[in-house]
Design an enzyme around this catalytic site. Structure first.
Site, PDB file in Angstrom:
ATOM      1  N   ASN A   1      39.855  38.277  45.410  1.00  0.00           N
ATOM      2  CA  ASN A   1      38.975  39.436  45.293  1.00  0.00           C
ATOM      3  C   ASN A   1      39.523  40.633  46.067  1.00  0.00           C
ATOM      4  OD1 ASN A   1      38.276  38.827  47.994  1.00  0.00           O
ATOM      5  ND2 ASN A   1      36.206  39.572  47.675  1.00  0.00           N
TER       6      ASN A   1
ATOM      7  N   PRO B   1      40.155  43.022  48.705  1.00  0.00           N
ATOM      8  CA  PRO B   1      41.166  43.378  49.706  1.00  0.00           C
ATOM      9  C   PRO B   1      42.182  42.292  50.013  1.00  0.00           C
ATOM     10  CG  PRO B   1      39.157  42.715  50.802  1.00  0.00           C
ATOM     11  CD  PRO B   1      38.879  42.631  49.318  1.00  0.00           C
ATOM     12  N   LYS B   2      42.188  41.207  49.272  1.00  0.00           N
ATOM     13  CA  LYS B   2      43.110  40.120  49.583  1.00  0.00           C
ATOM     14  C   LYS B   2      44.562  40.544  49.325  1.00  0.00           C
ATOM     15  CE  LYS B   2      39.946  37.084  50.692  1.00  0.00           C
ATOM     16  NZ  LYS B   2      38.709  37.745  50.307  1.00  0.00           N
ATOM     17  N   PRO B   3      45.534  39.884  49.982  1.00  0.00           N
ATOM     18  CA  PRO B   3      46.950  40.243  49.770  1.00  0.00           C
ATOM     19  C   PRO B   3      47.364  40.211  48.303  1.00  0.00           C
ATOM     20  CG  PRO B   3      46.739  38.786  51.661  1.00  0.00           C
ATOM     21  CD  PRO B   3      45.384  38.831  51.008  1.00  0.00           C
ATOM     22  N   LEU B   4      46.805  39.279  47.549  1.00  0.00           N
ATOM     23  CA  LEU B   4      47.023  39.221  46.107  1.00  0.00           C
ATOM     24  C   LEU B   4      45.656  39.387  45.455  1.00  0.00           C
ATOM     25  CD1 LEU B   4      49.169  38.703  43.890  1.00  0.00           C
ATOM     26  CD2 LEU B   4      48.489  36.306  43.948  1.00  0.00           C
TER      27      LEU B   4
END
Length: 236
Positions: free
Chosen positions: A95, A97-100
């Site tokens: 989701n 703001p995650k790195p991916l």
């Protein structure tokens, strides 16, 4: 959590270690284990990997399955090995703001076929269940109905995540560079800098630990050659 409850499972939260690492306190975890305990979950919080050598030994010694919640730690290394590759299975969040990021959704990584079949059924991948679960497997009779849930990621989100996989290394490099910049000291007292000291964006009423006011910090920022009040703002 709700998915585990639906499966009849229950969980116990354990304390973090006292050394500010955010890692699991294994002594506290050991006190919570009972004859009904089936697994221990490594939560790689805020991108900081758990001590996977210690956790793997802990789980093996007690005959527990080792699972990983790597929602905050895509690509984070521990001893040269990536998070998500230590346990029997690992979950990743995709989701905002995650790195991916794929907007919303997640993925599970596992090399255990039994867990894989159950993930398919809970996601309710109807066609894939019928195609990939062997016809003579006990779970094959649920291939059409699944488990009464529909937890699969949206196809567009899955496509977005897949196209970004090869960029993950660059994302992580950029993140480390930003963190390094955030760690630069205050120009007044040389203490660890806040984000405003670095970018020129200062929150009203905030002060550095040395007592430097917002106005003084803004003036010091502007005094650096080549900078202006707007320089350093995030641009797309």
């Amino acid at each position: 959590m709700s998915r585990r409850s639906r499966c009849g499972a229950w969980w116990w939260s354990c304390r973090g270690s006292r050394d500010d690492s955010g890692q699991l306190d294994l002594a506290d975890a050991a006190r919570r284990i009972t004859a009904r305990t089936k697994a221990v979950v490594a939560v790689h919080l805020w991108g900081i990997p758990e001590d996977m050598d210690a956790l793997a030994a802990f789980a093996q010694e007690r005959g527990l399955m080792l699972l990983e919640d790597a929602s905050h730690a895509h690509g984070a290394p521990w001893g040269g090995q990536r998070t998500g590759s230590f346990g029997t299975a690992a979950a990743f969040s995709l989701n905002g703001p995650k790195p991916l990021s794929a907007g919303e959704g997640g993925l599970v990584a596992t090399d255990d076929s039994e867990i894989y079949y159950r993930v398919l059924l809970h996601g309710q991948y109807n066609k894939r269940c019928r195609r990939e679960i062997p016809a003579d497997h006990p779970l094959a009779e649920y291939a059409v109905t699944g488990m009464g849930l529909k937890l699969r990621i949206h196809p567009l989100a899955a496509a977005l995540a897949r196209t970004q996989l090869h960029r993950l290394g660059n994302y992580l490099t950029d993140g480390r560079r930003s963190l390094s910049a955030c760690a630069q000291p205050c120009r007044t007292c040389r203490a660890s800098a806040c984000r405003g000291c670095r970018t020129g964006r200062f929150l009203p009423g905030t002060r550095c630990r040395c007592g430097t006011s917002r106005r003084a910090r803004r003036a010091a920022y502007r005094a650096v050659p080549g900078r202006s009040a707007r320089r350093g703002r995030h641009r797309r």
